[in-house]
Design an enzyme around this catalytic site. Sequence first.
Site, PDB file in Angstrom:
ATOM      1  N   ARG A  67     -10.382  -1.080 -16.718  1.00 28.29           N
ATOM      2  CA  ARG A  67      -9.755  -2.641 -16.879  1.00 28.29           C
ATOM      3  C   ARG A  67     -10.432  -3.402 -15.717  1.00 28.29           C
ATOM      4  O   ARG A  67     -10.312  -2.745 -14.586  1.00 28.29           O
ATOM      5  CB  ARG A  67      -8.409  -2.861 -16.937  1.00 28.29           C
ATOM      6  CG  ARG A  67      -8.323  -4.217 -17.011  1.00 28.29           C
ATOM      7  CD  ARG A  67      -6.610  -4.666 -17.144  1.00 28.29           C
ATOM      8  NE  ARG A  67      -5.935  -4.231 -15.810  1.00 28.29           N
ATOM      9  CZ  ARG A  67      -4.582  -4.108 -15.579  1.00 28.29           C
ATOM     10  NH1 ARG A  67      -3.663  -4.421 -16.684  1.00 28.29           N
ATOM     11  NH2 ARG A  67      -3.970  -4.074 -14.652  1.00 28.29           N
ATOM     12  N   GLU A 117      -2.691  -9.763 -24.129  1.00 34.37           N
ATOM     13  CA  GLU A 117      -1.639 -10.139 -23.201  1.00 34.37           C
ATOM     14  C   GLU A 117      -1.079 -11.409 -23.515  1.00 34.37           C
ATOM     15  O   GLU A 117      -0.042 -11.813 -23.031  1.00 34.37           O
ATOM     16  CB  GLU A 117      -1.983  -9.832 -21.796  1.00 34.37           C
ATOM     17  CG  GLU A 117      -2.531  -8.184 -21.514  1.00 34.37           C
ATOM     18  CD  GLU A 117      -2.917  -8.216 -20.254  1.00 34.37           C
ATOM     19  OE1 GLU A 117      -1.974  -7.615 -19.579  1.00 34.37           O
ATOM     20  OE2 GLU A 117      -3.759  -8.591 -19.663  1.00 34.37           O
ATOM     21  N   HIS A 124       0.752  -1.178   0.009  1.00 34.40           N
ATOM     22  CA  HIS A 124      -0.085  -0.104   0.008  1.00 34.40           C
ATOM     23  C   HIS A 124       0.902   1.262   0.077  1.00 34.40           C
ATOM     24  O   HIS A 124       0.609   2.198  -0.511  1.00 34.40           O
ATOM     25  CB  HIS A 124      -0.860  -0.146   1.182  1.00 34.40           C
ATOM     26  CG  HIS A 124      -1.763  -1.275   1.359  1.00 34.40           C
ATOM     27  ND1 HIS A 124      -2.445  -1.681   2.437  1.00 34.40           N
ATOM     28  CD2 HIS A 124      -2.012  -1.957   0.493  1.00 34.40           C
ATOM     29  CE1 HIS A 124      -3.099  -2.693   2.039  1.00 34.40           C
ATOM     30  NE2 HIS A 124      -2.937  -2.907   0.934  1.00 34.40           N
ATOM     31  N   ARG A 175       8.412 -11.104 -15.631  1.00 39.99           N
ATOM     32  CA  ARG A 175       8.711  -9.605 -15.565  1.00 39.99           C
ATOM     33  C   ARG A 175       8.879  -9.243 -14.213  1.00 39.99           C
ATOM     34  O   ARG A 175       9.713  -7.978 -14.117  1.00 39.99           O
ATOM     35  CB  ARG A 175       7.353  -8.918 -16.043  1.00 39.99           C
ATOM     36  CG  ARG A 175       5.989  -9.361 -15.166  1.00 39.99           C
ATOM     37  CD  ARG A 175       4.948  -8.711 -15.953  1.00 39.99           C
ATOM     38  NE  ARG A 175       4.621  -7.421 -15.435  1.00 39.99           N
ATOM     39  CZ  ARG A 175       3.305  -6.828 -15.619  1.00 39.99           C
ATOM     40  NH1 ARG A 175       2.497  -7.261 -16.154  1.00 39.99           N
ATOM     41  NH2 ARG A 175       3.192  -5.616 -15.191  1.00 39.99           N
ATOM     42  N   ARG A 202      -6.598   0.753 -13.785  1.00 38.81           N
ATOM     43  CA  ARG A 202      -6.025  -0.394 -13.150  1.00 38.81           C
ATOM     44  C   ARG A 202      -7.160  -0.559 -11.885  1.00 38.81           C
ATOM     45  O   ARG A 202      -6.781  -0.010 -10.879  1.00 38.81           O
ATOM     46  CB  ARG A 202      -4.751  -0.633 -12.864  1.00 38.81           C
ATOM     47  CG  ARG A 202      -3.813  -0.868 -13.886  1.00 38.81           C
ATOM     48  CD  ARG A 202      -2.365  -0.926 -13.281  1.00 38.81           C
ATOM     49  NE  ARG A 202      -1.462  -1.561 -14.333  1.00 38.81           N
ATOM     50  CZ  ARG A 202      -0.498  -0.795 -15.163  1.00 38.81           C
ATOM     51  NH1 ARG A 202      -0.427   0.428 -14.915  1.00 38.81           N
ATOM     52  NH2 ARG A 202       0.426  -1.329 -15.936  1.00 38.81           N
ATOM     53  N   CYS A 231      -0.768  -0.097 -23.834  1.00 44.58           N
ATOM     54  CA  CYS A 231      -0.938   0.392 -22.520  1.00 44.58           C
ATOM     55  C   CYS A 231       0.068  -0.173 -21.672  1.00 44.58           C
ATOM     56  O   CYS A 231       0.107   0.072 -20.537  1.00 44.58           O
ATOM     57  CB  CYS A 231      -2.127   0.487 -22.058  1.00 44.58           C
ATOM     58  SG  CYS A 231      -2.732  -1.432 -21.674  1.00 44.58           S
ATOM     59  N   ASN A 238       3.440  -5.350 -21.403  1.00 39.69           N
ATOM     60  CA  ASN A 238       4.059  -6.006 -20.222  1.00 39.69           C
ATOM     61  C   ASN A 238       4.070  -7.500 -20.230  1.00 39.69           C
ATOM     62  O   ASN A 238       5.034  -8.316 -20.004  1.00 39.69           O
ATOM     63  CB  ASN A 238       3.776  -5.410 -19.033  1.00 39.69           C
ATOM     64  CG  ASN A 238       3.788  -3.884 -18.763  1.00 39.69           C
ATOM     65  OD1 ASN A 238       4.515  -3.562 -19.763  1.00 39.69           O
ATOM     66  ND2 ASN A 238       3.146  -3.297 -18.065  1.00 39.69           N
ATOM     67  N   ASP A 239       2.765  -8.077 -19.976  1.00 36.45           N
ATOM     68  CA  ASP A 239       2.476  -9.350 -20.016  1.00 36.45           C
ATOM     69  C   ASP A 239       2.707 -10.136 -21.527  1.00 36.45           C
ATOM     70  O   ASP A 239       3.322 -11.258 -21.309  1.00 36.45           O
ATOM     71  CB  ASP A 239       1.195  -9.674 -19.530  1.00 36.45           C
ATOM     72  CG  ASP A 239       0.991  -9.414 -18.243  1.00 36.45           C
ATOM     73  OD1 ASP A 239       1.920 -10.075 -17.349  1.00 36.45           O
ATOM     74  OD2 ASP A 239      -0.036  -9.017 -17.796  1.00 36.45           O
TER      75      ASP A 239
HETATM   76  C1  PEP Z   1       0.559  -4.978 -19.293  1.00 38.87           C
HETATM   77  O1  PEP Z   1       0.532  -6.206 -18.990  1.00 38.87           O
HETATM   78  O2  PEP Z   1       0.976  -4.621 -20.255  1.00 38.87           O
HETATM   79  C2  PEP Z   1      -0.425  -4.187 -18.750  1.00 38.87           C
HETATM   80  C3  PEP Z   1      -0.696  -2.915 -18.949  1.00 38.87           C
HETATM   81  O3  PEP Z   1      -1.245  -4.766 -17.537  1.00 38.87           O
HETATM   82  P1  PEP Z   1      -0.368  -4.867 -16.222  1.00 38.87           P
HETATM   83  O4  PEP Z   1       0.888  -4.095 -16.286  1.00 38.87           O
HETATM   84  O5  PEP Z   1      -1.380  -4.235 -14.987  1.00 38.87           O
HETATM   85  O6  PEP Z   1      -0.225  -6.115 -16.076  1.00 38.87           O
HETATM   86 MG    MG Z   2      -0.877  -7.280 -17.835  1.00 39.85          MG
END
Ligand code: PEP
Ligand code: MG
Length: 753
Positions: free
Chosen positions: A510, A609, A367, A643, A474, A680, A632-633
Amino acid sequence: MTAGALSGPRLLLRRFREIMRSADAPEARLTQVVRLIAATMVAEVCSVYLMRADGDLELFETEGLRREAIGKTRLAAGRGMVGHVAERGTALRTRDAQGHPAFEYRPETGEERYSSFLGVPIQHAGRVVGVLVVQNVRARDYTDDELEALETVAMGFAEMIGSGILVTPEALAETVRASSRPTRIAGRSLAEGVAVGRAVLQAPRIQVTHTIADDIGEESDRLEAAITDVQSQIDEMLAQPALASGESRAVMEAFRMFAHDPGWQRRMREGVQSGLTAEAAVKRAYDQTRARFREIADPYLRARLADMEDLANRLINRLSAGVGFVGRDLPDEVVLVARDMGPAELLDFDQSRLKAVVLEEGAVGSHMSIVARALDIPVVGGCEGAIDRIDQGDLIIVDGEHGQAFVRPDADVLEAFRDLQAVRQQVRDRQSKLRDMPAITRDGVTIELLCNAGLLLDMRHLEETGADGVGLFRTELHFMVRSRLPRVQEQTRYYSNILDAAGHRPVVFRTLDVGGDKLLPYMKREPEENPALGWRAVRISLDHAGLFRMQLRALLAASTGRELNVMFPMVADVAEFKAARGLLQREIDWATRQGRPLPDRIRVGVMLEVPALVWRLPALLPLVDFVSVGSNDLMQFMYAVDRGSPRVSGRYDPLSPAFLSTLRRICRQCTANSTDFTLCGEMASSPLDAMVLIGLGFRRLSMRPKAIGAVKEMLLSLDVGALSAEIDRLMEFNDSSLRPAFEAWAGEHGVAI
Ligand code: PEP
Ligand code: MG
């Protein structure tokens, strides 16, 4: 604990106090104390080990071991059972010492006769300065009461050390003083940004100078008064207008619940009844909880421990008549140094002074980190030994970009850093001037720049950056900072606040992406070997349709009379999208049947993703209003690279042929199908990567708010036509990272990256 069992510790404390008050020489008093402990606990041995300047623990006094070992037996930190206690800062008890993995045989002590061992740390100013040990020949189990008694006496020892009775002040200073040389402490970034300031150590706050009560009744009254005061202090904090809504309030409410926890209050009261001062009782209740939590990896429980430390600090500050770290001499630019801390402490601190935080522990998802990121306060966590290595008032550079802190930096390091900061500021000033300029490339292509958000606090970035909207909200953060599941009404209010804050700008919500490292305290889960590949995101939402429908109902209700943009995370196949979309439809139908107003327009999207879904675009695209690439995913799954693992997370470059051709495929298919598409993930925040994405066909990017200025500066100098014409050729340039090729291209074409 029974009344009878209390008498052991209480008796020991009374005798201990009498010895301390006697006129005998310090050495004689120490000898009497170890004898007293041995006798009261019916132990053959009682020894005191003190830590020396080099970190070794030296046998300082003993009843029962060979006296010639005094001053001779030394244990390096972490070595032997004594070193084990010192290193961990927690008690160790065993009936079979020689069978314990940490046992180390020292012939000079004659220790081989002893089976049972009970050792507790002696802590002064938040640091272990010694260990108090009892040993028995026969195998026996030391009771909780005995452990408690020994811990209490160890606190008394700490008091003696603090007042110079056991060791000279010089020796103590040498022992606990951090080195005065410049040091770099490596950790991990919990919140980005770079700042410089003077260290304010939090640890010394849990410092109790007076341990043994003179009058139990009086201490009991002081404790009760302090508890009441701190509870109303927290109520007052909650009444602040800044905490009227949003996640900060949720955090504080969880904290308030904690302050009213009967178990914690009972433990403190028991401490006072056993003869401790109110401060010492608070500290011991905290230490006991900390010892119990020590082995627990659960991030939620660890975050609760930080809350408890915050609470203990508040009580001790109150009991020591407000002599806390928030004193009058607080530096103008503060770098807080702590083992860990709760979000309330961060919110409570004078925001105009607080520049950065350095933590020995801390987690990205905690947090405190979430709130720090929203407040733009750089935080570096995982800095081992920071409290020992940093002194009050030390100058510190906190580099939240690279997860490191420079303590007492040399003049030239500081100067270089200040230069760097000045350059950064100039860049920021230049970029913020672009705020109101339309994001149009040199050849007239309009790019939509959106920001990622997750807290109500983040929404101010829209105005600051001139972003076109929120491309990724998010929603899970709102769930994570609560101690229980937010009800539909609560969620509705929250989403409605977010939409109000966005004004005319769109927000893409999301749905819950929990699981993996994002845990909900109130949701039961099985441990998983690979949580990133496990039960997370839409998988949980589909399995817990009730939870998912609550969220969808709240999103629909919050968007009445406006547009609702909603997308589902981690969808792996078309059927999953259909199932999620179906549940949304059920909520729409339900609202219609109830005669409830609906949003003016509902747009339903999906995150790309999971690589498998990329191969199903022809079937998927006709069903969706938009897609958003979660790079990212997608990167994590395409390259089989965790990651969250610092060792491998940067090993592969998103600017490499496999990843870029996947993105190109997405762009082409979405364009052919006239489906809106965005990216994103983190990639969009890097000007060079964003340049490549635009070259591939992306016209909408959602990024960290801080990156918007730099990305806009880049695109204003970009000729998209020239890049698109060459991108296929550039993508053949190398078998691995294409970064050098794109950097060279940007250089040759005057693109500001
Ligand atoms: C991603 O996976 O790129 C994404 C934007 O979601 P998060 O980083 O919240 O997993
Ligand atoms: Mg993600």
